[in-house]
Write a protein that holds these residues in place. Sequence first.
Motif, PDB file in Angstrom:
ATOM      1  N   ARG A 134       0.934  -1.168  -0.088  1.00 29.11           N
ATOM      2  CA  ARG A 134       0.012  -0.226  -0.025  1.00 29.11           C
ATOM      3  C   ARG A 134       0.945   1.311   0.037  1.00 29.11           C
ATOM      4  NH1 ARG A 134      -4.860  -2.248   0.988  1.00 29.11           N
ATOM      5  NH2 ARG A 134      -5.020  -3.854   2.256  1.00 29.11           N
ATOM      6  N   PRO A 135       0.229   2.420  -0.482  1.00 28.71           N
ATOM      7  CA  PRO A 135       1.116   3.620  -0.326  1.00 28.71           C
ATOM      8  C   PRO A 135       1.587   3.925   0.901  1.00 28.71           C
ATOM      9  CG  PRO A 135      -0.908   3.896  -1.828  1.00 28.71           C
ATOM     10  CD  PRO A 135      -1.034   2.588  -1.014  1.00 28.71           C
ATOM     11  N   GLY A 136       2.790   4.377   1.121  1.00 24.18           N
ATOM     12  CA  GLY A 136       3.373   4.787   2.365  1.00 24.18           C
ATOM     13  C   GLY A 136       3.067   6.263   2.609  1.00 24.18           C
ATOM     14  N   PRO A 137       3.646   6.542   3.962  1.00 28.16           N
ATOM     15  CA  PRO A 137       3.369   8.240   4.557  1.00 28.16           C
ATOM     16  C   PRO A 137       4.026   9.198   3.645  1.00 28.16           C
ATOM     17  CG  PRO A 137       4.873   6.873   5.868  1.00 28.16           C
ATOM     18  CD  PRO A 137       4.467   5.780   4.936  1.00 28.16           C
ATOM     19  N   ARG A 138       5.064   8.709   2.758  1.00 27.84           N
ATOM     20  CA  ARG A 138       5.962   9.578   1.975  1.00 27.84           C
ATOM     21  C   ARG A 138       6.113   9.404   0.728  1.00 27.84           C
ATOM     22  NH1 ARG A 138       5.912  13.091   5.856  1.00 27.84           N
ATOM     23  NH2 ARG A 138       6.548  12.650   7.758  1.00 27.84           N
ATOM     24  N   THR A 139       4.976   8.901  -0.002  1.00 26.44           N
ATOM     25  CA  THR A 139       4.798   8.893  -1.422  1.00 26.44           C
ATOM     26  C   THR A 139       5.052  10.018  -2.300  1.00 26.44           C
ATOM     27  OG1 THR A 139       3.427   6.869  -1.123  1.00 26.44           O
ATOM     28  CG2 THR A 139       3.277   7.673  -3.144  1.00 26.44           C
ATOM     29  N   ASP A 140       4.709  11.040  -1.407  1.00 20.98           N
ATOM     30  CA  ASP A 140       4.651  12.435  -2.078  1.00 20.98           C
ATOM     31  C   ASP A 140       6.209  12.911  -2.385  1.00 20.98           C
ATOM     32  OD1 ASP A 140       4.702  12.670   0.441  1.00 20.98           O
ATOM     33  OD2 ASP A 140       3.932  14.786   0.378  1.00 20.98           O
ATOM     34  N   GLY A 182       7.702  -3.847   7.341  1.00 19.00           N
ATOM     35  CA  GLY A 182       7.143  -3.994   6.096  1.00 19.00           C
ATOM     36  C   GLY A 182       7.211  -2.563   5.170  1.00 19.00           C
ATOM     37  N   ALA A 183       7.700  -1.597   6.220  1.00 18.23           N
ATOM     38  CA  ALA A 183       7.678  -0.244   5.592  1.00 18.23           C
ATOM     39  C   ALA A 183       9.065  -0.232   4.429  1.00 18.23           C
ATOM     40  CB  ALA A 183       8.164   0.864   6.764  1.00 18.23           C
ATOM     41  N   ILE A 184       8.928   0.358   3.306  1.00 19.34           N
ATOM     42  CA  ILE A 184       9.891   0.287   2.236  1.00 19.34           C
ATOM     43  C   ILE A 184      10.457   1.663   2.256  1.00 19.34           C
ATOM     44  CG2 ILE A 184      10.333   0.059   0.011  1.00 19.34           C
ATOM     45  CD1 ILE A 184       7.812  -1.798  -0.451  1.00 19.34           C
ATOM     46  N   GLN A 185      11.539   1.731   3.113  1.00 14.38           N
ATOM     47  CA  GLN A 185      12.297   3.041   3.002  1.00 14.38           C
ATOM     48  C   GLN A 185      13.362   3.107   1.673  1.00 14.38           C
ATOM     49  OE1 GLN A 185      14.413   3.368   6.548  1.00 14.38           O
ATOM     50  NE2 GLN A 185      16.262   2.171   5.830  1.00 14.38           N
ATOM     51  N   THR A 196      13.108   5.158  10.727  1.00 12.24           N
ATOM     52  CA  THR A 196      13.502   5.142   9.440  1.00 12.24           C
ATOM     53  C   THR A 196      14.944   5.599   9.201  1.00 12.24           C
ATOM     54  OG1 THR A 196      12.680   7.281   9.323  1.00 12.24           O
ATOM     55  CG2 THR A 196      11.216   5.480   8.689  1.00 12.24           C
ATOM     56  N   GLY A 197      15.511   6.373  10.011  1.00 14.50           N
ATOM     57  CA  GLY A 197      16.889   6.771   9.861  1.00 14.50           C
ATOM     58  C   GLY A 197      16.802   8.164   8.860  1.00 14.50           C
ATOM     59  N   GLY A 198      15.841   8.696   8.781  1.00 16.68           N
ATOM     60  CA  GLY A 198      15.644   9.884   7.820  1.00 16.68           C
ATOM     61  C   GLY A 198      15.338   9.699   6.408  1.00 16.68           C
ATOM     62  N   TYR A 199      15.098   8.158   6.114  1.00 17.83           N
ATOM     63  CA  TYR A 199      15.004   7.992   4.929  1.00 17.83           C
ATOM     64  C   TYR A 199      13.269   7.996   4.488  1.00 17.83           C
ATOM     65  CZ  TYR A 199      19.590   6.281   4.533  1.00 17.83           C
ATOM     66  OH  TYR A 199      21.155   6.107   4.508  1.00 17.83           O
ATOM     67  N   PRO A 200      12.776   8.393   3.471  1.00 17.11           N
ATOM     68  CA  PRO A 200      11.348   8.470   3.329  1.00 17.11           C
ATOM     69  C   PRO A 200      10.631   7.111   2.937  1.00 17.11           C
ATOM     70  CG  PRO A 200      12.237   9.368   1.322  1.00 17.11           C
ATOM     71  CD  PRO A 200      13.423   9.280   2.454  1.00 17.11           C
ATOM     72  N   VAL A 201       9.463   6.678   3.328  1.00 17.16           N
ATOM     73  CA  VAL A 201       9.055   5.555   2.932  1.00 17.16           C
ATOM     74  C   VAL A 201       7.985   5.721   2.031  1.00 17.16           C
ATOM     75  CG1 VAL A 201       7.516   3.679   4.043  1.00 17.16           C
ATOM     76  CG2 VAL A 201       9.372   4.720   5.273  1.00 17.16           C
ATOM     77  N   ILE A 202       8.222   4.839   1.031  1.00 14.44           N
ATOM     78  CA  ILE A 202       7.282   5.258  -0.215  1.00 14.44           C
ATOM     79  C   ILE A 202       6.045   4.070  -0.374  1.00 14.44           C
ATOM     80  CG2 ILE A 202       8.571   3.329  -1.741  1.00 14.44           C
ATOM     81  CD1 ILE A 202       8.052   5.290  -4.251  1.00 14.44           C
ATOM     82  N   ALA A 203       6.116   3.103   0.327  1.00 13.58           N
ATOM     83  CA  ALA A 203       4.991   2.091   0.580  1.00 13.58           C
ATOM     84  C   ALA A 203       5.429   1.106   1.729  1.00 13.58           C
ATOM     85  CB  ALA A 203       4.995   1.314  -0.955  1.00 13.58           C
ATOM     86  N   VAL A 204       4.223   0.302   1.935  1.00 16.67           N
ATOM     87  CA  VAL A 204       4.363  -0.569   3.128  1.00 16.67           C
ATOM     88  C   VAL A 204       3.962  -2.048   2.611  1.00 16.67           C
ATOM     89  CG1 VAL A 204       3.393  -1.189   5.419  1.00 16.67           C
ATOM     90  CG2 VAL A 204       4.079   1.231   4.693  1.00 16.67           C
ATOM     91  N   ALA A 250      -0.360  -9.278   5.934  1.00 14.69           N
ATOM     92  CA  ALA A 250      -0.234 -10.590   5.384  1.00 14.69           C
ATOM     93  C   ALA A 250       0.848 -11.354   4.822  1.00 14.69           C
ATOM     94  CB  ALA A 250      -1.819 -10.843   4.521  1.00 14.69           C
ATOM     95  N   ALA A 251       1.581 -10.474   4.137  1.00 13.61           N
ATOM     96  CA  ALA A 251       2.769 -10.859   3.349  1.00 13.61           C
ATOM     97  C   ALA A 251       4.068 -10.755   3.898  1.00 13.61           C
ATOM     98  CB  ALA A 251       3.078  -9.757   2.306  1.00 13.61           C
ATOM     99  N   LEU A 252       4.167 -10.498   5.286  1.00  8.97           N
ATOM    100  CA  LEU A 252       5.390 -10.303   6.157  1.00  8.97           C
ATOM    101  C   LEU A 252       5.985 -11.643   6.553  1.00  8.97           C
ATOM    102  CD1 LEU A 252       4.391  -7.671   8.860  1.00  8.97           C
ATOM    103  CD2 LEU A 252       5.847  -7.377   6.896  1.00  8.97           C
ATOM    104  N   ASP A 253       5.154 -12.807   6.534  1.00 11.67           N
ATOM    105  CA  ASP A 253       5.629 -14.249   6.493  1.00 11.67           C
ATOM    106  C   ASP A 253       6.371 -14.395   5.259  1.00 11.67           C
ATOM    107  OD1 ASP A 253       4.820 -14.337   9.381  1.00 11.67           O
ATOM    108  OD2 ASP A 253       3.223 -15.387   8.634  1.00 11.67           O
ATOM    109  N   SER A 254       5.891 -14.236   4.410  1.00  5.82           N
ATOM    110  CA  SER A 254       6.599 -14.542   2.844  1.00  5.82           C
ATOM    111  C   SER A 254       7.856 -13.774   2.692  1.00  5.82           C
ATOM    112  CB  SER A 254       5.538 -14.195   1.745  1.00  5.82           C
ATOM    113  OG  SER A 254       4.467 -14.963   1.912  1.00  5.82           O
TER     114      SER A 254
END
Length: 135
Positions: free
Chosen positions: A10-16, A80-83, A100-108, A112-116
């Motif tokens: 799903r879209p993350g908090p810093r997609t913009d 699951g956050a994608i920085q 995050t260490g200062g890197y923006p998160v584009i998506a998460v 349900a997919a974390l085990d995979s």
Amino acid sequence: PENDALLPLRPGPRTDWFDPESWHTLFDTRWRVSPRSDRTGVRLESASVSHGFSDSASGAAPTLTRRIPGELPSEGMIAGAIQVSPDGQPTILATDHPVTGGYPVIAVVTDAALDSLAQLRPGATVRFILATGHA
């Protein structure tokens, strides 16, 4: 796995913070799990980097390009956050993730997919799909 792992996100908090093309690149690129991955984060690189060819018409390996330069104050994150680091490569925060260490998160990646995600080994390939529904 012999086939690409499909991870819904799903879209993350810093997609913009990214140019619109980066959102498409995230989905259109076949990503490879880096040997530098661990319980902190699953580092990804374009699968073409490992084979010496590119997924893009320009000949360059795909990266995610920031629209807004600089770094953010550190923020708490969930697994699951994608920085995205300054080099444009994504890292999926894993079980022992930090802030995050200062890197923006584009998506998460969805819960349900974390085990995979946890089962992926270096060299495995990943493609992202847009999550639908509430799972």
